[in-house]
Scaffold this motif. Structure first.
Motif, short mmCIF file in Angstrom:
data_model
loop_
_atom_site.label_atom_id
_atom_site.label_comp_id
_atom_site.label_asym_id
_atom_site.label_seq_id
_atom_site.Cartn_x
_atom_site.Cartn_y
_atom_site.Cartn_z
N LEU A 195 0.83 -1.20 0.00
CA LEU A 195 0.00 0.00 0.00
C LEU A 195 0.87 1.25 0.00
N GLY A 196 2.00 1.18 0.69
CA GLY A 196 2.92 2.31 0.70
C GLY A 196 3.55 2.53 -0.66
N VAL A 197 3.79 1.43 -1.36
CA VAL A 197 4.36 1.54 -2.71
C VAL A 197 3.35 2.15 -3.68
N MET A 198 2.09 1.72 -3.58
CA MET A 198 1.06 2.20 -4.50
C MET A 198 0.61 3.62 -4.19
N PHE A 199 0.62 3.98 -2.89
CA PHE A 199 0.06 5.27 -2.48
C PHE A 199 1.11 6.06 -1.68
N PRO A 200 2.12 6.60 -2.33
CA PRO A 200 3.22 7.27 -1.62
C PRO A 200 2.83 8.55 -0.91
N SER A 201 1.69 9.13 -1.27
CA SER A 201 1.27 10.39 -0.64
C SER A 201 0.26 10.16 0.49
N LEU A 202 0.06 8.90 0.87
CA LEU A 202 -0.98 8.56 1.85
C LEU A 202 -0.78 9.32 3.16
N ASP A 203 -1.87 9.98 3.60
CA ASP A 203 -1.89 10.74 4.85
C ASP A 203 -2.52 9.94 5.97
N THR A 204 -3.59 9.19 5.65
CA THR A 204 -4.35 8.43 6.65
C THR A 204 -4.56 7.00 6.17
N LEU A 205 -4.17 6.04 7.01
CA LEU A 205 -4.32 4.62 6.68
C LEU A 205 -5.12 3.96 7.80
N VAL A 206 -6.31 3.44 7.46
CA VAL A 206 -7.19 2.83 8.45
C VAL A 206 -7.20 1.32 8.22
N LEU A 207 -6.53 0.58 9.13
CA LEU A 207 -6.37 -0.87 9.01
C LEU A 207 -7.12 -1.63 10.10
N ALA A 208 -8.08 -0.99 10.73
CA ALA A 208 -8.78 -1.61 11.86
C ALA A 208 -9.43 -2.92 11.46
N ASN A 209 -9.50 -3.84 12.44
CA ASN A 209 -10.17 -5.13 12.26
C ASN A 209 -9.56 -5.97 11.14
N ASN A 210 -8.28 -5.82 10.92
CA ASN A 210 -7.52 -6.80 10.16
C ASN A 210 -6.76 -7.65 11.18
N HIS A 211 -5.98 -8.57 10.74
CA HIS A 211 -5.29 -9.45 11.68
C HIS A 211 -3.77 -9.31 11.55
N LEU A 212 -3.34 -8.08 11.26
CA LEU A 212 -1.90 -7.83 11.13
C LEU A 212 -1.18 -8.26 12.40
N ASN A 213 -0.21 -9.18 12.26
CA ASN A 213 0.42 -9.75 13.46
C ASN A 213 1.75 -9.12 13.83
N SER A 233 -4.66 3.73 11.91
CA SER A 233 -5.53 3.01 12.84
C SER A 233 -5.20 1.53 12.77
N LEU A 234 -4.83 0.97 13.93
CA LEU A 234 -4.53 -0.45 14.05
C LEU A 234 -5.45 -1.11 15.06
N HIS A 235 -6.66 -0.55 15.23
CA HIS A 235 -7.67 -1.12 16.13
C HIS A 235 -7.84 -2.61 15.84
N LYS A 236 -7.86 -3.40 16.88
CA LYS A 236 -8.17 -4.83 16.77
C LYS A 236 -7.31 -5.53 15.73
N SER A 237 -6.05 -5.11 15.65
CA SER A 237 -5.08 -5.87 14.85
C SER A 237 -4.50 -6.95 15.75
N GLY A 238 -3.55 -7.70 15.24
CA GLY A 238 -2.99 -8.80 16.04
C GLY A 238 -1.64 -8.49 16.66
N LEU A 239 -1.27 -7.21 16.77
CA LEU A 239 0.05 -6.84 17.28
C LEU A 239 0.26 -7.34 18.71
N GLN A 240 1.42 -7.96 18.94
CA GLN A 240 1.67 -8.58 20.24
C GLN A 240 3.00 -8.15 20.86
N SER A 241 3.70 -7.23 20.21
CA SER A 241 5.04 -6.87 20.68
C SER A 241 5.18 -5.35 20.81
#
Length: 424
Positions: A195-213, A233-241
């Protein structure tokens, strides 16, 4: 070509915005006059169309007469067609191509995965700045076609589309500032980085309710991938560290973070979660929607030092050593018991006698009299009590009301209770 069965856009438009259903309102763009139309046309001489059209959940399957759409919708800037039955991009194109001022288009919950979007159709979307394709199951091939034909697209919504991977386009979209891609199944950072490669000017990234670990990317690479990212936004992602939280500092312009409901923070109290995250993210000015004031930041950073003060130096996080340099080594705060006192040791004075005793402060004046009855050899009805606060400047206070609780007097250890006989 045969007209698709079902209700048309134009049919629904006439029904909803007819003078009978949508009273005429004065003002620019509120009423549109159309010249005489062919016999049998469903149009009235006048429809009262606002510049924002909401036609969701109307069973629309096709466009209808394009001339009529063009006549009525020349001024329309926002169009909500969500939750209809549009399954053919050609029909969507017929609608949009006749709405020249259109900037916002919502096509959520239409079965658009049933047809292929050709570039000739996508060209009709060229003026759209905000596009919503939630729960449309739009393929990445469709998304890429749209991106090639929408040079001014600023906001894109791709939620609930069952994405497990991201297909990277060969062409970057430099105009996109906001991407909502929540409620998918994007677990690996290798997909998010695309997503960073495709959208280099991105200001806001909402990734809530994915399972990014995890955020598996070197810090310098993160800065290059998302050089303009201000909010994530990383609401309800799978981050554990905690290392994943620290990596957010690599985004050079990051100011706002949302991190509720991640496994890492579950064992901590509400206070610990907020303060430990604030202390680790020195550039973030808004956390979970709440502004981080200068005072809260200092409190959080001091809390962070005390939280890790007993951890072996080699095991303490790097941020701890940075904050020690800023504030010095801080001693743990003294624990203060703020619970109300439940009893007090007082002196009971009666005639020339003085007796030290412990009294419960949750009892009433009447109950205290009952307790003192044996000591002073007086019936309760003939007993008058006075409370003397050793620090009060006004002298003894009569304890007149039998139902008043003792704790309301503020009795403390060392205070005095005077007992007198009413017949004295």
């Amino acid at each position: 070509m045969d007209q698709p069965s079902g209700r048309s856009f134009m049919q629904v438009l006439c029904e909803k915005y007819s003078p009978e259903n949508f009273p005429y309102r004065r003002g620019p763009g509120m009423g549109v006059h159309v010249p005489a139309t062919p016999q049998g046309s469903p149009m009235k001489d006048r429809l009262n169309l606002p510049s924002v059209l909401v036609l969701n959940s109307c069973g629309i399957t096709c466009a209808g007469d394009e001339r009529e759409i063009a006549a009525f919708c020349a001024h329309v800037s926002e169009l909500d067609l969500s939750d209809n039955k549009l399954g053919d991009w050609h029909e969507v194109s017929k609608i949009v191509s006749n709405v020249p001022q259109l900037e916002f288009l919502n096509l959520s919950s239409n079965p658009l995965n049933l047809s292929v979007l050709e570039r000739t159709c996508a060209g009709s979307f060229s003026g759209v700045r905000k596009l919503v394709l939630n729960n449309s199951k739009a393929s990445w091939e469709t998304v890429h076609t749209i991106l090639q034909e929408l040079p001014d697209l600023e906001e894109l919504f791709l939620c609930l589309n069952d994405y497990e991977t991201v297909s990277c386009s060969s062409i970057c979209c430099h105009s996109l500032k906001l991407l909502h891609i929540t409620d998918n199944n994007l677990q690996d950072w290798t997909e998010i980085r695309k997503l960073g490669v495709m959208f280099p000017s991105l200001d806001t990234l909402v990734l809530a309710n994915n399972h990014l670990n995890a955020i598996e990317e070197p810090n310098d690479s993160l800065a290059r991938l998302f050089p303009n990212l201000r909010s994530i936004s990383l609401h309800k992602s799978g981050l554990q560290s905690w290392e994943d939280i620290d990596k957010l500092n690599s985004f050079p312009k990051l100011e706002e973070v949302r991190l509720l409901g991640i496994p890492l923070l579950q064992p901590y109290t509400t206070e610990e979660r907020r303060k430990l995250v604030i202390a680790r993210l020195p550039s973030v000015s808004k956390l979970n929607g709440s502004v981080v004031s200068d005072g809260e930041r200092e409190d959080s950073e001091r809390f962070f030092i005390r939280y890790y003060v007993d951890v072996p130096k080699e095991e303490a996080p790097f941020r701890y050593h940075e904050l020690i340099t800023k504030y010095g080594r801080l001693e743990p705060l003294a624990e203060v018991d703020l619970r109300p006192q439940s009893s007090a040791k007082v002196e009971v004075h009666f005639n020339d006698q003085v007796e030290e005793m412990s009294i419960r402060l949750d009892q009433t004046v009447a109950e205290l009299k009952k307790q003192l009855k044996t000591l002073v050899q007086l019936p309760m009805s003939n007993m008058r009590l006075y409370y003397f606060d050793q620090e009060a400047p006004f002298g003894p206070e009569e304890m007149k009301y039998s139902s008043r609780a003792l704790h309301s007097f503020g009795i403390r250890d060392g205070d005095k209770i005077y007992v007198e006989s009413k017949t004295k």
